[in-house]
Design a protein around this motif. Structure first.
Motif, PDB file in Angstrom:
ATOM      1  N   UNK A  72       0.802  -1.224   0.000  1.00  0.00           N
ATOM      2  CA  UNK A  72       0.000   0.000   0.000  1.00  0.00           C
ATOM      3  C   UNK A  72       0.834   1.273   0.000  1.00  0.00           C
ATOM      4  N   UNK A  73       1.924   1.250   0.774  1.00  0.00           N
ATOM      5  CA  UNK A  73       2.656   2.492   1.019  1.00  0.00           C
ATOM      6  C   UNK A  73       4.123   2.422   0.601  1.00  0.00           C
ATOM      7  N   UNK A  74       4.560   1.273   0.086  1.00  0.00           N
ATOM      8  CA  UNK A  74       5.922   1.141  -0.399  1.00  0.00           C
ATOM      9  C   UNK A  74       6.971   1.063   0.677  1.00  0.00           C
ATOM     10  N   UNK A  75       6.563   0.699   1.924  1.00  0.00           N
ATOM     11  CA  UNK A  75       7.525   0.668   3.016  1.00  0.00           C
ATOM     12  C   UNK A  75       7.092  -0.383   4.036  1.00  0.00           C
ATOM     13  N   UNK A  76       7.770  -1.521   4.030  1.00  0.00           N
ATOM     14  CA  UNK A  76       7.430  -2.597   4.954  1.00  0.00           C
ATOM     15  C   UNK A  76       7.837  -2.291   6.385  1.00  0.00           C
ATOM     16  N   UNK A  77       8.665  -1.261   6.593  1.00  0.00           N
ATOM     17  CA  UNK A  77       9.151  -0.939   7.941  1.00  0.00           C
ATOM     18  C   UNK A  77       8.163  -0.081   8.729  1.00  0.00           C
ATOM     19  N   UNK A  78       7.078   0.363   8.105  1.00  0.00           N
ATOM     20  CA  UNK A  78       6.085   1.156   8.812  1.00  0.00           C
ATOM     21  C   UNK A  78       5.404   0.317   9.894  1.00  0.00           C
ATOM     22  N   UNK A  79       4.863   0.990  10.892  1.00  0.00           N
ATOM     23  CA  UNK A  79       4.181   0.274  11.963  1.00  0.00           C
ATOM     24  C   UNK A  79       2.957  -0.447  11.393  1.00  0.00           C
ATOM     25  N   UNK A  80       2.652  -1.601  11.974  1.00  0.00           N
ATOM     26  CA  UNK A  80       1.532  -2.390  11.473  1.00  0.00           C
ATOM     27  C   UNK A  80       0.858  -3.126  12.618  1.00  0.00           C
ATOM     28  N   UNK A  81      -0.361  -3.590  12.372  1.00  0.00           N
ATOM     29  CA  UNK A  81      -1.167  -4.198  13.426  1.00  0.00           C
ATOM     30  C   UNK A  81      -0.602  -5.525  13.904  1.00  0.00           C
ATOM     31  N   UNK A  82      -0.093  -6.344  12.992  1.00  0.00           N
ATOM     32  CA  UNK A  82       0.426  -7.640  13.437  1.00  0.00           C
ATOM     33  C   UNK A  82       1.529  -7.458  14.471  1.00  0.00           C
ATOM     34  N   UNK A  83       2.468  -6.569  14.195  1.00  0.00           N
ATOM     35  CA  UNK A  83       3.557  -6.352  15.142  1.00  0.00           C
ATOM     36  C   UNK A  83       3.079  -5.640  16.402  1.00  0.00           C
ATOM     37  N   UNK A  84       2.128  -4.709  16.254  1.00  0.00           N
ATOM     38  CA  UNK A  84       1.571  -4.044  17.430  1.00  0.00           C
ATOM     39  C   UNK A  84       0.927  -5.056  18.379  1.00  0.00           C
ATOM     40  N   UNK A  85       0.140  -5.983  17.836  1.00  0.00           N
ATOM     41  CA  UNK A  85      -0.520  -6.978  18.678  1.00  0.00           C
ATOM     42  C   UNK A  85       0.496  -7.923  19.315  1.00  0.00           C
ATOM     43  N   UNK A  86       1.568  -8.216  18.600  1.00  0.00           N
ATOM     44  CA  UNK A  86       2.614  -9.055  19.196  1.00  0.00           C
ATOM     45  C   UNK A  86       3.293  -8.339  20.358  1.00  0.00           C
ATOM     46  N   UNK A  87       3.489  -7.045  20.234  1.00  0.00           N
ATOM     47  CA  UNK A  87       4.070  -6.273  21.338  1.00  0.00           C
ATOM     48  C   UNK A  87       3.148  -6.274  22.548  1.00  0.00           C
ATOM     49  N   UNK A  88       1.842  -6.102  22.300  1.00  0.00           N
ATOM     50  CA  UNK A  88       0.874  -6.155  23.404  1.00  0.00           C
ATOM     51  C   UNK A  88       0.924  -7.522  24.068  1.00  0.00           C
TER      52      UNK A  88
END
Length: 267
Positions: A144-160
């Protein structure tokens, strides 16, 4: 004859009967409950979640969590765990299958993987959510945005999950509110433009003691050309006790059975 000894024709007829009844319920006007107001005196906590970030909180049974889509973001993802036993969590497949619909809005409930009701959707001014795609990922951000390093829900939920002693196995597909995804005649999924506006509200009433994770990242199908989600506001508040004719508790037989599995835990 026992139900597990019936003929294939019996099961097919039973399935069609349940399906037709569910379709009739879905098409019927949802009456019996208007918008449930949040009185100022009922507010217990307020939080602002910046764009791209996450937040988690405990919500005891009977309280509600209000999501306010302040900036009109195209997607806010939510994950639910049973706070008394974190191995029990939201199950997207069962939530859709048991209620015979992908249209989760006011009157519907969110099921756990143990057939119990985690939360009820008591208010939804947007009326659009997605329980098929799940939240954003590095690959969806790359697309969508050309940058895989942007924050995303999968990683956010893993952090939680990690902050509460859980790991990646405890983070299944979540639900994304303020996300209008349509299914075409060919079975393909697409975003419906113009369906998400600033100020939309969703209220989730806790039917169990919950750990709730919120990720403020765009839906994987977001049509935005740039990654620029605005902040959202979340409010934990004391919801009114459900009446005997509470819409979520009476909307369909499947939800009623879910509450029959849930309420004895708190008797």
């Amino acid at each position: 004859m026992q139900i597990d000894q019936q003929s294939p024709e019996w099961y097919r007829a039973r399935y069609n009967q349940l399906r037709d009844r569910a379709l009739g319920e879905e098409r019927a006007e949802r009456t019996g409950q208007g918008f449930i107001a949040m009185e100022e005196g009922a507010v217990l906590h307020r939080e602002t979640v910046p764009g791209g970030w996450y937040w988690s909180t405990f919500v005891p049974r009977g309280q509600a969590l209000r999501l306010i889509n302040t900036a009109g973001n195209k997607g806010v993802s939510v994950m639910l765990w049973n706070a008394d036993d974190l191995s029990e969590r939201f199950n997207a497949g069962d939530t859709l299958k048991l209620q015979w619909t992908t249209r989760l809005s006011t009157g519907r409930v969110l099921f756990s993987d143990m057939g119990r009701v985690l939360a009820s959707i008591i208010n939804d001014t947007c009326g659009t959510s997605d329980t098929i795609m799940g939240g954003s990922t590095p690959s969806s951000n790359e697309r969508n945005f050309g940058n895989a390093a942007l924050r995303n829900t999968r990683n956010n939920m893993r952090l939680i999950a990690g902050k509460h002693g859980l790991d990646v196995r405890d983070v299944p597909a979540c639900i994304s509110f303020f996300s209008h995804v349509s299914v075409g005649a060919d079975g393909g999924l697409s975003w419906v433009d113009g369906s998400v506006q600033p100020g939309g509200v969703v209220d989730l009433r806790a039917e169990m003691n919950l750990l709730v994770g919120v990720s403020n990242c765009p839906h994987p199908f977001s049509p935005d050309s740039a990654f620029a989600p605005g902040p959202i506001d979340v409010v934990r508040w004391q919801a009114p006790a459900p009446a005997a004719d509470d819409l979520c508790r009476t909307f369909c037989e499947e939800a009623q059975r879910g509450f029959e599995n849930t309420d004895p835990l708190f008797a």
